[in-house]
Design a protein around this motif. Structure first.
Motif, PDB file in Angstrom:
ATOM      1  N   PRO A 273      -4.598   5.476  -0.727  1.00 32.75           N
ATOM      2  CA  PRO A 273      -4.552   4.838   0.586  1.00 32.75           C
ATOM      3  C   PRO A 273      -5.797   5.154   1.409  1.00 32.75           C
ATOM      4  CG  PRO A 273      -2.440   5.815   0.065  1.00 32.75           C
ATOM      5  CD  PRO A 273      -3.391   6.274  -0.996  1.00 32.75           C
TER       6      PRO A 273
ATOM      7  N   SER B   7       8.012   0.433  -4.935  1.00 28.16           N
ATOM      8  CA  SER B   7       7.204   0.043  -3.784  1.00 28.16           C
ATOM      9  C   SER B   7       6.226   1.170  -3.481  1.00 28.16           C
ATOM     10  CB  SER B   7       8.120  -0.269  -2.587  1.00 28.16           C
ATOM     11  OG  SER B   7       7.372  -0.629  -1.455  1.00 28.16           O
TER      12      SER B   7
ATOM     13  N   ASN C  79       1.126  -2.327  -1.421  1.00 32.09           N
ATOM     14  CA  ASN C  79       0.495  -3.199  -0.425  1.00 32.09           C
ATOM     15  C   ASN C  79      -0.795  -3.838  -0.927  1.00 32.09           C
ATOM     16  OD1 ASN C  79       2.486  -2.589   1.439  1.00 32.09           O
ATOM     17  ND2 ASN C  79       1.252  -1.083   2.542  1.00 32.09           N
ATOM     18  N   THR C  80      -1.421  -3.227  -1.917  1.00 38.10           N
ATOM     19  CA  THR C  80      -2.734  -3.707  -2.370  1.00 38.10           C
ATOM     20  C   THR C  80      -2.753  -3.988  -3.872  1.00 38.10           C
ATOM     21  OG1 THR C  80      -3.495  -1.412  -2.652  1.00 38.10           O
ATOM     22  CG2 THR C  80      -3.940  -2.453  -0.528  1.00 38.10           C
TER      23      THR C  80
ATOM     24  N   GLU D 156       7.538   4.898  -7.493  1.00 37.33           N
ATOM     25  CA  GLU D 156       6.351   4.379  -6.823  1.00 37.33           C
ATOM     26  C   GLU D 156       5.687   3.285  -7.664  1.00 37.33           C
ATOM     27  OE1 GLU D 156       4.789   5.071  -3.952  1.00 37.33           O
ATOM     28  OE2 GLU D 156       5.921   6.798  -3.194  1.00 37.33           O
TER      29      GLU D 156
ATOM     30  N   GLY E 126      -2.283   1.484   4.863  1.00 38.96           N
ATOM     31  CA  GLY E 126      -1.642   0.798   3.748  1.00 38.96           C
ATOM     32  C   GLY E 126      -2.405  -0.386   3.209  1.00 38.96           C
TER      33      GLY E 126
ATOM     34  N   THR F 124       3.037   2.827  -0.726  1.00 38.99           N
ATOM     35  CA  THR F 124       1.799   2.365  -0.103  1.00 38.99           C
ATOM     36  C   THR F 124       0.937   1.563  -1.065  1.00 38.99           C
ATOM     37  OG1 THR F 124       1.839   4.301   1.343  1.00 38.99           O
ATOM     38  CG2 THR F 124      -0.255   3.147   1.138  1.00 38.99           C
ATOM     39  N   TRP F 125       0.919   1.953  -2.331  1.00 39.86           N
ATOM     40  CA  TRP F 125       0.064   1.279  -3.306  1.00 39.86           C
ATOM     41  C   TRP F 125       0.502  -0.166  -3.532  1.00 39.86           C
ATOM     42  CZ3 TRP F 125       0.897   6.327  -2.926  1.00 39.86           C
ATOM     43  CH2 TRP F 125      -0.171   7.212  -3.115  1.00 39.86           C
TER      44      TRP F 125
ATOM     45  N   MET G  21       6.250  -5.594   3.621  1.00 42.31           N
ATOM     46  CA  MET G  21       5.208  -4.661   3.232  1.00 42.31           C
ATOM     47  C   MET G  21       5.756  -3.244   3.350  1.00 42.31           C
ATOM     48  SD  MET G  21       2.659  -4.485   6.588  1.00 42.31           S
ATOM     49  CE  MET G  21       1.636  -3.179   5.875  1.00 42.31           C
ATOM     50  N   ASN G  22       5.064  -2.305   2.799  1.00 48.31           N
ATOM     51  CA  ASN G  22       5.452  -0.903   2.911  1.00 48.31           C
ATOM     52  C   ASN G  22       4.864  -0.301   4.183  1.00 48.31           C
ATOM     53  OD1 ASN G  22       6.545   1.623   1.437  1.00 48.31           O
ATOM     54  ND2 ASN G  22       4.480   2.234   2.039  1.00 48.31           N
ATOM     55  N   GLU G  23       5.730   0.216   5.055  1.00 44.70           N
ATOM     56  CA  GLU G  23       5.371   1.004   6.228  1.00 44.70           C
ATOM     57  C   GLU G  23       4.333   0.338   7.130  1.00 44.70           C
ATOM     58  OE1 GLU G  23       6.541   5.263   4.142  1.00 44.70           O
ATOM     59  OE2 GLU G  23       4.434   4.913   4.687  1.00 44.70           O
TER      60      GLU G  23
ATOM     61  N   SER H 244      -2.751  -7.156   1.281  1.00 43.73           N
ATOM     62  CA  SER H 244      -4.170  -6.872   1.468  1.00 43.73           C
ATOM     63  C   SER H 244      -4.982  -8.159   1.547  1.00 43.73           C
ATOM     64  CB  SER H 244      -4.670  -5.982   0.329  1.00 43.73           C
ATOM     65  OG  SER H 244      -4.389  -6.581  -0.926  1.00 43.73           O
TER      66      SER H 244
END
Length: 534
Positions: free
Chosen positions: A87, A123, A128-129, A56, A220, A125-126, A211-213, A176
């Motif tokens: 998230p 990668s 993404n930002t 992650e 996200g 969710t984190w 991007m993730n998901e 983001s």
């Protein structure tokens, strides 16, 4: 005698012409099926890095990841963690801060290298930002529009780790508010910094999702109101950037999750992949998706997001309903691939026992049936890459996050790596409920065949006849929810200086073989003489 018409006299049967075969048992001990290994037909191939894993992004940067189960109730009671970079929309008490993962650790590198070649996907969710700082002077907190900071030194650690363990990097990029122009459109500024820096230190990014998901875009960190049209607009910009800045990088997408099976309230407000794909058109080099068959009990009471129908139990772990979920979701996404990205290879870039860090029992032997059945089934369906989440974080990890001791899934992964080659064979249909049988060419042995036999019946042994001698590798555990696993009756443990134990098979003769209840067996048939494996 023609091996396709082999008579197995000891089992009291005669085998009709065919590749895999089944007979009506004439004696109780032979009431199973048989396999003629020389005639197993080739059905396809998988990537040499088929069996892969995730680290992650929040592990690399440090940040708030899934809190251990023992501490969740205490944190909720104390109402801890009311801020942080988790998230959006998730209960902060489910998370706790962890420092950046030291990717230089000798044990970590040694155990990861044993699974190579692989892809390491950094990668989640984190990502993404996350802001990438290549100045060497990381800000004390993330700039406006971001929730986390990835330093150049931390990313260099990823590149060095990948090089040391024979892995290629897969990632995704920030999407983001901080990545966007005044018109709200994504710009490649952050992605460009990461790609350029990677190249400057002698590394490369093999593949990436925009991007993730995106099906959970708001959670996200995408802008409020983000929809399929906005996604398509941004993907078009991303593809233009990727083809100019990193033409060798495989553009993966969409990387969706949460569809194909009923997950109750989890799916409320989801962006449908079909809408995303209709909007993007032919945008990806390979079709990627994510899969979790449930959310973990850690998130079972998450306010406004999940419900009872979204969770699972260890009692269900060996059932056909649970094991078949990976097939149902693959079929769902394969259908979308066929309509919108025909002919593109499929990658499963994130998967594990359950979302939200996995259940308590994800770290035990009982989850190895899901893990290995998933690898066997998806290879037969033509999926090219399966990246397990994670290598060493939370309950679903291959390694214990504190000690880096191998968990049962790691030992299953190691046997897969050693024995199952990239050519996939058709082992036919299992002769009875509770049996799952998969076949590949044997790794490193021309003409050889490797079989994987899962007996998911908790109480009854199963019989299968194999028409050639083999080396047998059987995994069992004293308790299904044990973190310890045995190979042919001997517990697997690291030795001095983290040496991997010898994975020693037992020689077995051709004929009917018995597979114990709740057991996992690999069979290495070196003298199979299978022409598809030459």
């Amino acid at each position: 005698m023609d091996r396709m018409r082999l008579a197995v006299c000891a089992a009291g049967v005669i085998v009709a012409a065919g590749v895999g075969w089944v007979w009506p048992g004439r004696r109780a001990e032979a009431a199973g099926g048989g396999i003629s290994v020389a005639g197993l037909a080739r059905v396809g191939t998988v990537d040499a890095r088929y069996q892969s894993y995730n680290i992650e992004m929040v592990e690399v940067t440090g940040g708030r990841f899934w809190r251990p189960y023992a501490d969740v109730a205490r944190a909720e009671k104390a109402q801890e963690g009311r801020s942080g970079n988790q998230p959006a929309g998730l209960n902060p008490a489910l998370f706790e801060y962890r420092p950046p993962l030291d990717l230089r650790q000798t044990r970590l590198r040694k155990l990861a290298a044993a699974l190579g070649p692989a892809y390491v996907r950094v990668s989640g969710t984190w990502a993404n930002t996350t802001y990438f700082d290549d100045s060497g002077k990381a800000p004390e907190k993330a700039p406006e529009g971001f929730n986390g900071v990835l330093t150049g030194q931390q990313w260099k650690g990823v590149v060095d780790f990948a090089r040391a363990v024979n892995a290629k990097i897969v990632t995704s990029f920030a999407v983001s508010a901080g990545t966007r122009g005044t018109d709200g459109v994504w710009t490649p500024k952050e992605a460009s910094k990461l790609v350029s820096y990677t190249r400057s230190i002698g590394g490369s990014i093999a593949a990436a999702e925009y991007m993730n998901e995106p099906t959970f875009a708001a959670m996200g960190g995408a802008p409020k109101g983000y929809d399929a049209a906005a996604y398509a607009r941004d993907v078009a910009e991303f593809r233009r950037f990727a083809k100019q800045a990193a033409p060798e990088m495989i553009v993966l997408g969409p990387g969706s999750v949460g569809e194909g099976i009923a997950l109750g309230p989890v799916q409320a407000g989801i962006l449908r992949s079909e809408d995303l794909l209709q909007a993007t058109g032919d945008a990806f080099d390979a079709f990627s998706y994510h899969f979790y068959g449930a959310v973990s009990s850690r998130c079972g009471s998450m306010r406004g997001a999940t419900g009872h129908a979204a969770t699972t139990t260890p009692e269900a772990a060996l059932t056909e309903d649970w094991l078949s979920r990976t097939d149902r979701v693959e079929a769902f996404y394969a259908g979308l691939r066929d309509r919108y990205e025909p002919g593109k290879p499929m990658w499963l870039t994130e998967t594990g026992e359950a979302a939200c860090g996995g259940d308590r029992w994800a770290s035990t032997y009982i989850d190895s049936f899901r893990y290995l059945n998933q690898l066997g089934s998806l290879a037969k369906k033509g999926v090219q890459v399966v990246a397990h989440n994670t290598l060493s974080a939370s309950d679903y990890a291959l390694l214990d996050e504190k000690t880096l001791e191998p968990r049962p899934n790691y030992w299953g992964a190691l046997l897969w790596r050693r024995l199952m080659g990239t050519t996939v064979l058709d082992a036919g249909t299992a002769p009875e409920a509770g049996l799952h049988v998969y076949a590949h060419c044997l790794a490193g042995k021309p003409g050889g065949v490797a079989l994987l036999v899962l007996n998911t019946d908790r109480s009854a042994a199963k019989n299968v006849a194999i028409d050639a001698a083999a080396e047998r590798y059987t995994l069992t555990a004293d308790e299904l929810e044990s973190g310890r696993v045995k190979l042919n009756g001997r517990e697997l443990r690291l030795g001095a200086n983290d040496a991997l134990p010898e994975l020693r098979g037992e020689s077995v003769k051709a004929g009917t073989m018995e597979f114990a209840p709740a057991s996992i067996t690999f069979l290495a048939v070196e003298e199979a003489k299978n022409e598809s494996c030459r």
